[in-house]
Design an enzyme around this catalytic site. Structure first.
Site, PDB file in Angstrom:
ATOM      1  N   ASP A  13       0.772  -1.232  -0.098  1.00 38.48           N
ATOM      2  CA  ASP A  13       0.064   0.153   0.071  1.00 38.48           C
ATOM      3  C   ASP A  13       0.681   1.075  -0.030  1.00 38.48           C
ATOM      4  OD1 ASP A  13      -1.769   1.939   0.632  1.00 38.48           O
ATOM      5  OD2 ASP A  13      -2.501   1.168   2.285  1.00 38.48           O
ATOM      6  N   ASP A  37      -6.075   6.884  -5.592  1.00 34.73           N
ATOM      7  CA  ASP A  37      -6.503   8.239  -5.290  1.00 34.73           C
ATOM      8  C   ASP A  37      -7.251   8.395  -3.916  1.00 34.73           C
ATOM      9  OD1 ASP A  37      -6.869  10.774  -5.666  1.00 34.73           O
ATOM     10  OD2 ASP A  37      -8.191  10.827  -7.171  1.00 34.73           O
ATOM     11  N   GLY A 122      -5.350   0.735 -13.470  1.00 33.06           N
ATOM     12  CA  GLY A 122      -6.526   0.198 -12.600  1.00 33.06           C
ATOM     13  C   GLY A 122      -7.715   0.616 -13.560  1.00 33.06           C
TER      14      GLY A 122
HETATM   15  N1  AR6 Z   1      -1.155   1.455  -3.030  1.00 29.19           N
HETATM   16  C1  AR6 Z   1      -0.720   1.122  -4.212  1.00 29.19           C
HETATM   17  N2  AR6 Z   1      -1.237   0.825  -5.329  1.00 29.19           N
HETATM   18  C2  AR6 Z   1      -2.577   1.021  -5.332  1.00 29.19           C
HETATM   19  C3  AR6 Z   1      -3.472   1.227  -4.227  1.00 29.19           C
HETATM   20  C4  AR6 Z   1      -2.758   1.419  -2.992  1.00 29.19           C
HETATM   21  N3  AR6 Z   1      -3.179   1.924  -1.759  1.00 29.19           N
HETATM   22  N4  AR6 Z   1      -4.761   0.987  -4.519  1.00 29.19           N
HETATM   23  C5  AR6 Z   1      -4.712   0.752  -5.692  1.00 29.19           C
HETATM   24  N5  AR6 Z   1      -3.632   0.624  -6.267  1.00 29.19           N
HETATM   25  P1  AR6 Z   1      -6.235   3.301  -9.914  1.00 29.19           P
HETATM   26  P2  AR6 Z   1      -5.955   4.790 -12.688  1.00 29.19           P
HETATM   27  C6  AR6 Z   1      -3.264   0.392  -7.739  1.00 29.19           C
HETATM   28  O1  AR6 Z   1      -7.443   2.768 -10.679  1.00 29.19           O
HETATM   29  O2  AR6 Z   1      -6.026   3.404 -13.294  1.00 29.19           O
HETATM   30  C7  AR6 Z   1      -9.473   7.108  -9.422  1.00 29.19           C
HETATM   31  O3  AR6 Z   1     -10.922   7.264  -9.512  1.00 29.19           O
HETATM   32  C8  AR6 Z   1      -3.918  -0.285  -8.498  1.00 29.19           C
HETATM   33  O4  AR6 Z   1      -4.166  -1.485  -8.397  1.00 29.19           O
HETATM   34  O5  AR6 Z   1      -5.895   3.747  -8.672  1.00 29.19           O
HETATM   35  O6  AR6 Z   1      -4.605   5.701 -12.805  1.00 29.19           O
HETATM   36  C9  AR6 Z   1      -8.815   8.490  -9.755  1.00 29.19           C
HETATM   37  O7  AR6 Z   1      -9.518   9.560  -9.362  1.00 29.19           O
HETATM   38  C10 AR6 Z   1      -3.576  -0.010  -9.971  1.00 29.19           C
HETATM   39  O8  AR6 Z   1      -2.483  -1.086 -10.076  1.00 29.19           O
HETATM   40  O9  AR6 Z   1      -5.788   4.453 -10.972  1.00 29.19           O
HETATM   41  C11 AR6 Z   1      -9.235   8.426 -11.445  1.00 29.19           C
HETATM   42  O10 AR6 Z   1     -10.416   8.669 -11.732  1.00 29.19           O
HETATM   43  C12 AR6 Z   1      -2.779   1.502  -9.793  1.00 29.19           C
HETATM   44  O11 AR6 Z   1      -2.936   1.439  -8.145  1.00 29.19           O
HETATM   45  C13 AR6 Z   1      -8.734   6.882 -11.825  1.00 29.19           C
HETATM   46  O12 AR6 Z   1      -8.994   6.177 -10.616  1.00 29.19           O
HETATM   47  C14 AR6 Z   1      -3.653   2.346 -10.457  1.00 29.19           C
HETATM   48  O13 AR6 Z   1      -4.988   2.016 -10.317  1.00 29.19           O
HETATM   49  C15 AR6 Z   1      -7.295   6.737 -12.413  1.00 29.19           C
HETATM   50  O14 AR6 Z   1      -7.152   5.488 -12.737  1.00 29.19           O
END
Ligand code: AR6
Length: 170
Positions: A13, A37, A122
């Site tokens: 995390d 986020d 994600g």
């Molecule tokens: N620590 C590390 N990585 C994480 C965590 C964490 N606590 N939680 C999730 N991930 P995403 P995006 C990973 O969906 O695709 C939001 O709503 C996750 O498994 O967080 O850039 C924003 O406001 C994945 O590998 O971001 C935007 O609207 C990575 O973080 C949108 O999502 C990115 O997944 C951005 O989408």
């Protein structure tokens, strides 16, 4: 010291990392969302949202910095990754720009350590292997030419992602 010695891969995390800056995979509003986020805003507390309001949003591929409030990290660099539309809508250039702009800001603030999540992979649907290639190549190129930040962490949220990064880094 070779560039690769300045890079590490962890699975976990990102909100728990005690580094000079963690990078947030935000959206254009910078007003919070799901995924990493949401986790960052929850862990940092409401002051982070107030600081983000003052930033008045962020273009895709750009980045902006705030303090990190209740987080162990010193700062949050908020970047906005591209939504995956199949690969012909400048997604690689925009993703490269997210890593590059975050590193530029870290250097400008004289930050020694920075941690990245797997931006856009994600909710935004960017294919994981392709995103990993962009992330690693951009970071390696930066580190070869810049002394700051000294250390870069790729913070993966799954063991599968960690495996991709470890394999890519050899
Ligand atoms: N620590 C590390 N990585 C994480 C965590 C964490 N606590 N939680 C999730 N991930 P995403 P995006 C990973 O969906 O695709 C939001 O709503 C996750 O498994 O967080 O850039 C924003 O406001 C994945 O590998 O971001 C935007 O609207 C990575 O973080 C949108 O999502 C990115 O997944 C951005 O989408």
């Amino acid at each position: 010291m070779t560039v690769k010695h300045r890079i590490c891969v962890v699975v976990g995390d990102i909100t728990r990392l005690d580094v000079d800056a963690i990078v947030n995979a935000a959206n254009n509003s910078l007003l919070g969302g799901g995924g990493v986020d949401g986790a960052i805003h929850r862990a940092a507390g409401p002051e982070l949202l107030a600081a983000c309001r003052d930033l008045k949003g962020c273009e895709t591929g750009d980045a902006k910095i705030t303090r990190a409030y209740q987080l162990p990290a010193g700062h949050v660099i908020h970047t906005v990754g591209p939504v995956w539309h199949g690969g012909n809508a400048d997604e690689p250039e925009l993703l490269r720009s997210c890593y590059g702009r975050s590193l530029e800001i870290a250097k400008e603030y004289e930050l020694r350590s920075i941690a990245f999540p797997c931006i856009s992979t994600g909710i935004y649907g960017y294919p994981k292997q392709q995103a990993c290639d962009v992330a690693v190549s951009t970071v390696i190129e930066w580190l070869a030419q810049n002394a700051l930040p000294e250390a870069v962490t790729f913070c993966c949220f799954s063991e599968d992602d960690g495996q991709l990064y470890r394999a890519r880094l050899g």
